[in-house]
Design an enzyme around this catalytic site. Structure first.
Site, PDB file in Angstrom:
ATOM      1  N   CYS A   1      27.884  -1.445   1.539  1.00 40.78           N
ATOM      2  CA  CYS A   1      28.603  -2.718   1.574  1.00 40.78           C
ATOM      3  C   CYS A   1      29.708  -2.763   0.508  1.00 40.78           C
ATOM      4  CB  CYS A   1      27.622  -3.878   1.450  1.00 40.78           C
ATOM      5  SG  CYS A   1      28.305  -5.450   2.025  1.00 40.78           S
TER       6      CYS A   1
ATOM      7  N   HIS B   1      23.858  -3.126   5.522  1.00 36.77           N
ATOM      8  CA  HIS B   1      22.797  -2.912   4.535  1.00 36.77           C
ATOM      9  C   HIS B   1      21.630  -2.158   5.178  1.00 36.77           C
ATOM     10  CE1 HIS B   1      23.992  -5.147   0.868  1.00 36.77           C
ATOM     11  NE2 HIS B   1      24.792  -5.776   1.713  1.00 36.77           N
TER      12      HIS B   1
ATOM     13  N   GLU C   1      19.273  -0.472   3.880  1.00 37.68           N
ATOM     14  CA  GLU C   1      18.003  -0.599   3.158  1.00 37.68           C
ATOM     15  C   GLU C   1      17.178  -1.778   3.659  1.00 37.68           C
ATOM     16  OE1 GLU C   1      20.562  -3.533   0.942  1.00 37.68           O
ATOM     17  OE2 GLU C   1      20.853  -1.642   2.020  1.00 37.68           O
TER      18      GLU C   1
END
Length: 260
Positions: A113, A215, A217
């Protein structure tokens, strides 16, 4: 050999209620858990004196540039617009130095990001300070759904390294209003959103230098493709660790001989 993955941290500038801490350093827990679950050791790198970046990068085998607030347009020679959000000069300067050192040492980099935006700037690129004028009615880059929900597709370039991990399309989450404008030197676009916003970039020829605008994760828990992204990043970091070990070995042997 367990790879050590540096994760750049954000700063908490306001005092936490009912505590003695006036500020703090933090990363989202999902960064920590996905690195650990992928078989590596997470190592949080705080925003501090930029003179320490070489020391930090010497200790890690790969770098994750985490997400966060907007990047200041002063880094790419532009004036702020009224759509620019909160920025942190200290974080911008420190992370830029950290990234440049990681690239100089040829350590693998996964930029997420804000991190992807900073990667682009580090190589001479620029940003759109706000993407709202580019968005279609059915696609928002600042989603209202939960963070673990993928809300829009991205198209992935077949010649990219990302394609080998995710295939030709992927569903991603989205929490940004800035995006890459002019591409940095040596970078290739590896994914785009349906509205044309650049969603991923990479540096061909480097061990592993990939930036993604989403994102991963936060969706890796249920998305096999995102799990593979982290696994490939950490595999590259493990190779970096082994190479660093053997490069240092002759010096260690020489020191032992001297001690005898």
């Amino acid at each position: 050999m367990t790879a050590i993955i540096g994760i750049s941290a954000a700063q908490l500038s306001e005092q936490v209620p009912n505590t003695i801490s006036r500020n703090g350093t933090f990363v989202g827990g999902d960064y920590i858990s996905v690195v650990a679950k992928s078989g590596a050791a997470p190592f949080v790198i705080p925003v501090t004196d930029a003179n320490l970046v070489t020391t930090f990068v010497n200790q890690i085998d790969g770098l994750i540039l985490s997400g966060g607030q907007d990047v200041s347009p002063s880094l790419y020679g532009s004036e702020p617009t009224d759509k620019l959000g909160h920025t942190s000069h200290a974080r911008d300067i420190f992370e830029l130095a950290l990234l440049q050192e990681a690239l100089a040492q040829k350590k693998p980099v996964l930029a997420i990001c804000r991190g992807a935006q900073l990667l682009n700037i580090a190589l001479g690129g620029t940003l759109h300070q706000d993407t709202s004028y580019m968005e279609r009615a059915n696609l928002s880059h600042m989603q209202e759904e939960t963070a673990t929900t993928a809300t829009h597709p991205v198209q992935i370039t077949e010649t990219s390294r990302l394609f080998k991990m995710l295939g030709n399309t992927a569903q991603v989450n989205s929490f940004h209003h800035q995006a890459i404008d002019v591409l940095g030197a040596g970078l290739h676009v590896s994914a785009t959103a349906p509205d044309g916003v650049i969603e991923a970039i990479e540096k061909p020829g480097a061990p592993f230098v990939i930036g993604v605008q989403w994102h991963p994760e936060l969706i890796a828990e249920t998305d096999i493709g995102m799990q593979r992204l982290f696994q490939e990043f950490i595999k590259s970091a493990e190779h970096s660790a082994i190479k660093q070990f053997y490069n240092a070995a002759p010096i260690n042997f020489k020191k032992r001989a001297t001690l005898r």
